[in-house]
Write an enzyme that holds these catalytic residues in place. Structure first.
Site, short mmCIF file in Angstrom:
data_model
loop_
_atom_site.label_atom_id
_atom_site.label_comp_id
_atom_site.label_asym_id
_atom_site.label_seq_id
_atom_site.Cartn_x
_atom_site.Cartn_y
_atom_site.Cartn_z
CB THR A 61 7.85 5.45 -5.77
OG1 THR A 61 8.45 4.41 -6.55
CG2 THR A 61 8.91 6.46 -5.37
CD GLU A 82 1.68 -3.36 -4.17
OE1 GLU A 82 1.91 -4.16 -5.10
OE2 GLU A 82 1.56 -2.12 -4.37
CB ALA A 83 -1.55 -6.08 -6.75
CG ASN A 148 14.20 2.81 -9.20
OD1 ASN A 148 15.03 2.20 -8.55
ND2 ASN A 148 13.56 3.85 -8.70
CG MET A 150 18.52 1.62 -6.95
SD MET A 150 19.73 0.31 -6.57
CE MET A 150 19.95 -0.41 -8.20
CB ALA A 151 19.42 7.56 -11.08
CG HIS A 564 11.96 7.83 -16.50
ND1 HIS A 564 13.05 8.61 -16.85
CD2 HIS A 564 12.40 6.98 -15.52
CE1 HIS A 564 14.10 8.24 -16.13
NE2 HIS A 564 13.73 7.25 -15.32
N PRO A 609 12.61 10.69 -12.55
CG PRO A 609 10.58 9.78 -13.30
CD PRO A 609 12.06 9.83 -13.62
CD GLN A 610 14.14 6.48 -6.69
OE1 GLN A 610 13.85 5.51 -6.00
NE2 GLN A 610 15.34 6.62 -7.20
#
Length: 628
Positions: A61, A82-83, A148, A150-151, A564, A609-610
């Site tokens: 993110t 990035e793995a 996630n 998506m909120a 979270h 927390p996104q």
């Protein structure tokens, strides 16, 4: 569901990225010619020793956001390590369709998908009768924004004031942080014609940016019928309708805003938004299937990263800085295996000490979630088990970007402090005193209307009842977690999973609040507003769960995380021995190294927390480049 044509479209979209890069004169910042820029492969690195101006560890993110912005803001060359790979290719279309967000996120240790998930599990949890749980984490471009729910909602004004006070930096106050929230966004208002009757949205577009950000946020082209009844039930128990949750206030209820592409109704992630934009920039290079093994230091300056791709080891070097964005579990792990962390832990694993930071891996905070479920006489996602209904839902989604597949199961989000007189009756003096320390606008409980069955959350797909009934749930999440967990290592090898101990539901305040929140769901389902759609009494767990002790027993057996995890490299003052980074996200005690992800939060703000992580990445990119 059947595989829709979405996976084919996703593959074409990924493969065609290079074909849509802007044409024009060759950049003076690179030796690539214009023809090479139009090839997808030109944006991806190959496993060999190389040097860049900036390295970003983790394409999640925050990682893809800060990497894209740094390249865009002209700091020089930027490489992402990035793995994982593209989730659209490694998980079919399950990661793209909002209604499929419950796949591979259960607590069962086998409910995971190695193409997109790390397969992490917790230590035995005392607060859950020593249960060991799978903890879903995105192993893909997009990270947990690809996993996630998506909120997209923001914390409160007072929470931001507390952030500013905690780290000694007024730039984290609501007024000064708001532009970084807005910078990322491309907001599209609700399409009421596609959402259906009685599902109109009240929102405040004045705080949602000017529309030129890459991240699409909107309202699903389908509203659950359950939610249209639930909003009246919420009013009956005291939660009034608000104009969204983007203006620094949460108490009340509103239809949720989601990171969904407003045209296609596909999941929006940092990969589909920031990375797709960033691939047009010749100064951005992505190393996928690349595991960061160790950060290299010269004296106390971070100068490179040891990387492994499919068994091949190589080193990427940084001329200027390294940004660690590996998440709440692997950011502290990478710091520790690289020599930054509690001295005793490093000594136990024969890791040379670079900086003794006792707070690395400590202070973990998280939100838990659980829900009672009822049979209802309105359509919910339970109906997707009916072949005829599912076939029509498939057509609606593929042909109109509408229908139930466009909905991520949750609809209305609501927050409250437990009201009087229940507060005095349900809480001990100690709990009331502790909760009184939180600001007036900081909620204690979040409610989420869910058009489906919750159960024990071990495997949502396997455990979904197939008896022909429609099920609905009111999920609750605790917004003032007092329990503190930790992350540590058992090996100097970053390829060995970290030890994850969330320590959920071990603080007595959390315990009392968990019971109270469950009782509030029963208040909700006992309203006159919701009664007309209920079929029979509470289905899960059932009326036999009645006393506080029985409710607590049920919660301990059925709760899961809402994913979270945060604060394991907490931001704070330089003289705070538990702080890991300062207010500019710089690791204290070393040079040229920052941490920008959920681990860097000084505390977990209320809600999801996104939005905060996108904004934090925007803010630190501007700090680094000085070009905003």
């Amino acid at each position: 569901m059947r595989l829709t044509s979405g996976i084919f479209h996703a593959a074409i979209a990924v493969a065609a990225v290079g074909a849509v890069l802007p044409e024009g004169p060759s950049s003076s910042k690179t030796h690539r010619n214009e023809y090479a820029r139009r090839m997808l492969g030109s944006s991806f690195g190959i496993p060999k020793n190389q040097t860049f101006d900036y390295l970003v560890i983790g394409g999640g993110t925050a990682g893809l956001t800060i990497a894209t912005r740094l390249a865009e803001q002209g700091v020089g060359s930027v490489a992402v390590i990035e793995a994982g790979g593209f989730y659209e290719l490694n998980n079919g279309n399950l990661s793209q369709i909002p209604a499929q967000d419950a796949f591979y996120v259960g607590t069962d240790l086998d409910d995971w998908q190695p193409g997109i998930d790390w397969g992490f599990h917790t230590t035995p949890q005392a607060g859950a009768y020593d249960r060991v749980s799978h903890y879903a984490r995105g192993k893909c471009l997009g990270g947990s924004s690809a996993r996630n729910y998506m909120a997209y909602q923001r914390g409160t004004k007072a929470a931001h004031q507390r952030w500013a006070d905690t780290v000694g930096d007024s730039s984290y106050t609501w007024e000064q942080f708001l532009p970084f929230f807005e910078k990322s966004l491309h907001f599209t208002p609700a399409n009421d014609a596609l959402r259906g009757a009685n599902a109109s949205v009240v929102s405040d577009p004045s705080v949602l940016g000017n529309g030129d950000g890459p991240l699409s946020v909107t309202y699903p082209h389908y509203a659950q019928a359950f939610a249209t009844w639930a909003k009246h039930a919420f009013i009956e128990i005291g939660l009034q309708i608000r104009s969204g949750f983007q203006s620094g206030a949460l108490l009340g209820q509103s239809y949720g805003l989601y990171t969904i592409n407003a045209t296609t109704m596909h999941r929006e992630s940092s990969e589909t938004s920031f990375l797709r934009k960033g691939l047009a920039d010749p100064n951005l290079t992505v190393f996928q299937s690349a595991l960061a093994k160790r950060i290299r230091f010269q004296d106390k300056r971070a100068v490179g990263v040891d990387v492994e791709t499919m068994g091949r080891a190589y080193t990427l070097s940084a001329r200027k800085e390294i940004v660690l964005s590996a998440g709440a579990f692997q950011s502290p792990q990478l710091l520790m295996v690289s020599g930054v962390g509690p001295a005793a832990t490093l000594k136990a694993h024969n890791i040379p000490l670079v900086a003794d930071r006792p707070g690395v891996g400590q202070n973990m905070q998280d939100h838990i979630i659980y829900a009672p479920s009822y049979r209802v006489n309105v359509i919910t996602q339970s109906a997707l088990l009916n072949e005829e209904f599912e076939a029509q839902a498939n057509r609606d989604y593929n042909e109109r970007a509408a229908g139930i597949y466009a909905n991520p199961t949750s609809d209305i989000l609501a927050w409250e402090k437990i009201p009087e007189p229940k507060r005095s009756a349900w809480f001990s003096n100690h709990t009331r005193q502790v909760l009184a320390e939180y600001p007036d606008d900081w909620p204690e409980v979040e409610f989420l209307t869910m058009g489906g069955y919750f159960g024990y959350q071990r495997n949502y797909i396997r455990d979904n009842p197939s008896d022909g009934y429609n099920y609905a749930s009111l999920a609750v999440s605790l917004c003032t977690p007092r329990s503190r967990g930790n992350v540590t290592i058992t090996s100097p090898d970053a390829g060995v999973p970290p030890v994850i101990n969330p320590n959920w539901l071990t603080d007595p305040v959390d315990v009392e609040l968990a019971v109270a929140a469950f009782k509030r769901t029963r208040d909700f389902f006992n309203t006159t507003a919701i009664k007309p759609i209920l079929i029979g009494p509470e289905y899960f767990p059932g009326s036999q769960v009645a006393t506080d002790a029985e409710i607590l027993d049920h919660v301990r057996k059925s709760f899961d995380t809402i994913f979270h995890a945060s604060c394991t490299c907490a931001m704070g003052l330089a003289n705070d021995t538990q702080a890991v980074v300062d207010s500019k996200a710089r690791v204290i005690g070393v040079e040229a190294l920052r941490v920008v992800d959920a681990s860097a939060l000084p505390f977990l703000p209320p809600g999801h927390p996104q939005s905060t992580l996108y904004a934090l990445a925007e803010k630190i990119a501007c700090e680094i480049s000085g070009n905003c």
